[in-house]
Write a protein that holds these residues in place. Structure first.
Motif, PDB file in Angstrom:
ATOM      1  N   PRO A 240       0.831  -1.210   0.000  1.00  0.00           N
ATOM      2  CA  PRO A 240       0.000   0.000   0.000  1.00  0.00           C
ATOM      3  C   PRO A 240       0.858   1.248   0.000  1.00  0.00           C
ATOM      4  N   SER A 241       0.297   2.308  -0.563  1.00  0.00           N
ATOM      5  CA  SER A 241       1.033   3.562  -0.610  1.00  0.00           C
ATOM      6  C   SER A 241       1.231   4.101   0.805  1.00  0.00           C
ATOM      7  N   GLY A 242       2.335   4.769   0.987  1.00  0.00           N
ATOM      8  CA  GLY A 242       2.640   5.303   2.302  1.00  0.00           C
ATOM      9  C   GLY A 242       4.060   4.974   2.701  1.00  0.00           C
ATOM     10  N   SER A 243       4.300   4.914   3.984  1.00  0.00           N
ATOM     11  CA  SER A 243       5.659   4.688   4.495  1.00  0.00           C
ATOM     12  C   SER A 243       6.253   3.360   4.045  1.00  0.00           C
ATOM     13  N   PRO A 244       5.501   2.215   4.063  1.00  0.00           N
ATOM     14  CA  PRO A 244       6.123   0.947   3.618  1.00  0.00           C
ATOM     15  C   PRO A 244       6.628   0.992   2.186  1.00  0.00           C
ATOM     16  N   SER A 245       5.816   1.527   1.275  1.00  0.00           N
ATOM     17  CA  SER A 245       6.246   1.575  -0.127  1.00  0.00           C
ATOM     18  C   SER A 245       7.419   2.529  -0.310  1.00  0.00           C
ATOM     19  N   ILE A 246       7.403   3.641   0.407  1.00  0.00           N
ATOM     20  CA  ILE A 246       8.525   4.583   0.318  1.00  0.00           C
ATOM     21  C   ILE A 246       9.807   3.932   0.817  1.00  0.00           C
ATOM     22  N   PHE A 247       9.702   3.176   1.915  1.00  0.00           N
ATOM     23  CA  PHE A 247      10.875   2.487   2.470  1.00  0.00           C
ATOM     24  C   PHE A 247      11.417   1.460   1.482  1.00  0.00           C
ATOM     25  N   MET A 248      10.536   0.696   0.835  1.00  0.00           N
ATOM     26  CA  MET A 248      10.982  -0.314  -0.122  1.00  0.00           C
ATOM     27  C   MET A 248      11.660   0.329  -1.322  1.00  0.00           C
ATOM     28  N   VAL A 249      11.159   1.455  -1.769  1.00  0.00           N
ATOM     29  CA  VAL A 249      11.783   2.148  -2.905  1.00  0.00           C
ATOM     30  C   VAL A 249      13.198   2.603  -2.529  1.00  0.00           C
ATOM     31  N   GLN A 250      13.355   3.070  -1.305  1.00  0.00           N
ATOM     32  CA  GLN A 250      14.644   3.618  -0.901  1.00  0.00           C
ATOM     33  C   GLN A 250      15.705   2.558  -0.650  1.00  0.00           C
ATOM     34  N   ILE A 251      15.282   1.316  -0.339  1.00  0.00           N
ATOM     35  CA  ILE A 251      16.281   0.289  -0.012  1.00  0.00           C
ATOM     36  C   ILE A 251      16.518  -0.677  -1.165  1.00  0.00           C
ATOM     37  N   ARG A 252      15.956  -0.397  -2.345  1.00  0.00           N
ATOM     38  CA  ARG A 252      16.156  -1.314  -3.465  1.00  0.00           C
ATOM     39  C   ARG A 252      17.637  -1.463  -3.814  1.00  0.00           C
ATOM     40  N   SER A 253      18.309  -0.358  -3.989  1.00  0.00           N
ATOM     41  CA  SER A 253      19.723  -0.423  -4.389  1.00  0.00           C
ATOM     42  C   SER A 253      20.604  -1.015  -3.294  1.00  0.00           C
ATOM     43  N   PRO A 254      20.485  -0.598  -2.004  1.00  0.00           N
ATOM     44  CA  PRO A 254      21.314  -1.239  -0.973  1.00  0.00           C
ATOM     45  C   PRO A 254      21.091  -2.741  -0.859  1.00  0.00           C
ATOM     46  N   VAL A 255      19.839  -3.191  -0.944  1.00  0.00           N
ATOM     47  CA  VAL A 255      19.568  -4.627  -0.851  1.00  0.00           C
ATOM     48  C   VAL A 255      20.201  -5.366  -2.037  1.00  0.00           C
TER      49      VAL A 255
END
Length: 562
Positions: A240-255
């Protein structure tokens, strides 16, 4: 009798001291010799090696490397002290142990022969006198320290003498005993058994197959990282849109980078074993990448939490929110910077501990510490000053997140206070990025320091015959209609200036905040001007011109002619 007893005690004490001195002299003499005396050396090996090539640690290791590179492992076995093996085991396993040790050096720890001592006694020559071992002969020196499993094993050179022969430097028996264990850890992998012998020849400092395999491995790892990044993107769309999706977008490259590093580490440990130069470089790089990735993920988690707290507590960042919420938000941003600083320190300590930087550089780092401190101080002066100013603003709190400030003639909301800059949102939705030191060195007006309320005024220049009482009544009526105008008992209308042709009427009003006050001011001005235009247009100021009799006569003449 008592005297005789005392004499006997005295004689025993003197004899004890003399014998102790002799024993100490013998031990001192054996220590000063600087070698281990042995009865025999590698009697089970066939052939022999010249002692002149083993007189110094540098000559011994150079000779060992030369023999193993040319494939003469039987000759290289003479540079191992196989005293713990029986003559039959020496003859059977000597060459294999030399070959295994050469592989350990090539893959586990590259030996810099030029740094080994070129003296027979291996004395450390330290002109500065800071090394307490300087000037003392050594009977053994460390070549490398390698880990296998949870244990560490040292490979050392020792100096040995058989009878009256010249002392020679050999690999110690304790190091020979650990060769098999180290070979199991750093030796060639099963994958290399399928590599043709033609690809195993040396080309430069690597083997030919390594020049081919390294680009292919890097390409495969990059493809894996791209796949992980794509999977993370797909997972983001399902959330769902919100903090979880924003967090997943931001950690794509580090993961993706962490997965790439783990896969590469697995390949190095269990599939393919590269040379020491490549393996060491890869391990250091992978350690840094994984530490950086974990640190970035933790930081993104903190940022997501901060964003969630901001949206939940303050909504849009401005000074219309309660002061305590804006103060808490400022404190959270200050805490974020402290956490980042602690994370950077911990990651740096972890990386240095994993790559053993202090063990490999050791005295060089200590010797150049003062120079590095000066260089870092000069190069990072601006950054450090910005960081200190940022902490100063966060702790002293002359402004908070969401405060409305007047900075260099512009209305700005404080959106964020970072390490090196402050992010300001200008009234027209532009963003102003100001270095912290520059902002702290300039005077600014905090319109939200104590209260967001602001006492505003608007001026109307009207003719002298304008009815002030009528305008005051209309002003009060219009001000009561504005929801952003408060404290109606402070509403005021007065004549503040006057000339020969006009008067200035000023209207004062209290508003909830500066921006709302500006909106209320322009709204009331517009309503007053509309009222005057529609009902009393004669109140507008006008120019009064006094004509002389000559001007009147001249005008009449012009009119008659026309």
């Amino acid at each position: 009798m008592m005297i005789k007893g005392l004499w006997r005690v005295w004689l025993v004490a003197v004899a004890t001291l003399v014998l102790s001195g002799l024993c100490q002299a013998q031990e001192s003499g054996s220590g000063e010799a600087g070698w281990y005396n042995i009865e025999s050396l590698n009697v089970g090996l066939e052939g022999d090696t010249e002692n002149k090539s083993l007189r110094t640690p540098r000559e011994a290791m150079r000779h060992f490397m030369h023999l193993t590179e040319t494939g003469d492992f039987a000759g290289a076995a003479h540079i191992l002290n196989l005293g713990d093996l029986s003559p039959a085991d020496q003859r059977e396993h000597g060459a294999a142990l030399a070959q295994q040790l050469a592989e350990v050096f090539r893959r586990g720890k590259s030996i810099n022969i030029s740094r080994l001592s070129a003296r027979p006694d291996a004395v450390i020559e330290d002109i500065s006198g800071k090394d307490p071992r300087a000037g003392k002969a050594r009977r053994d020196i460390e070549l490398a320290s390698l880990e296998a499993g949870k244990d560490a094993y040292d490979i050392r050179l020792g100096r040995y003498q058989v009878g009256d022969d010249e002392p020679v430097w050999l690999i110690t028996p304790e190091s020979v005993a650990s060769i098999s264990t180290l070979y199991d850890r750093y030796g060639p992998s099963r994958f290399e058994t399928y590599i043709p012998e033609t690809l195993k020849r040396n080309v430069g400092f690597l083997r030919l197959w390594e020049w081919i395999a390294i680009p292919l491995v890097v390409l495969a790892i990059a493809l894996i990282g791209k796949v992980v990044h794509a999977l993370m993107t797909m997972l983001t769309r399902l959330l769902p849109s919100g903090s979880p999706s924003i967090f997943m977008v931001q950690i794509r490259s580090p993961v993706a980078l962490i997965v790439m590093a783990l896969v590469m580490q697995t390949l190095i440990d269990f599939v393919v074993s590269f040379s020491a130069v490549v393996a060491t470089t890869l391990r250091v790089t992978l350690t840094i990448v994984m530490a950086w990735g974990i640190g970035v993920i933790a930081l993104r988690m903190i940022d997501t939490f901060m964003l969630h707290m901001t949206r939940r507590m303050a909504g849009e960042i401005d000074d219309s929110k309660p002061r305590d919420e804006r103060k808490l938000l400022t404190t959270l941003y200050a805490l974020r910077r402290v956490i980042i600083l602690i994370m950077v320190i911990l990651v740096t300590i972890y990386v240095l501990g994993q790559v053993r930087l202090f063990e490999t550089l050791g005295l060089s780092i200590l010797a150049s510490a003062s120079v590095l401190a000066v260089l870092v101080g000069i190069a990072g002066q601006a950054v450090l000053s910005n960081i200190l100013s940022s902490f100063q603003l966060s702790l002293a709190k002359p402004l908070r997140i969401g405060d409305l400030v007047m900075f260099e003639g512009q209305w700005c909301y404080v959106e964020s206070i970072f390490y090196t800059y402050i992010l300001l949102r200008v009234w027209n939705e532009r963003r102003l990025i100001v270095p912290v030191t520059y902002f702290a060195s300039k005077p600014f007006e905090n319109l939200s320091a104590k209260s967001t309320m602001e006492y505003r005024s608007l001026d109307l220049v009207l003719h002298l015959n304008a009815d002030v009482a009528c305008l005051r009544e209309k002003f009060l009526e219009f001000a009561h209609e504005e929801e952003n105008v408060i404290e109606h008992h402070k509403l005021l209308c007065s004549v503040t200036a006057q000339t020969a042709a006009a008067q200035t009427i000023t209207f004062f009003l209290m508003t909830v905040d500066p921006l709302s006050g500006w909106s209320a001011e322009v709204s009331i001005r517009e309503k007053l001007m509309t009222f005057i235009r529609d009902n009393h247009p004669d109140w507008w100021p006008r120019q009064v011109v006094v004509l002389s009799e000559q001007d009147i006569a001249r005008g009449e003449t012009v009119a008659q002619r026309s």
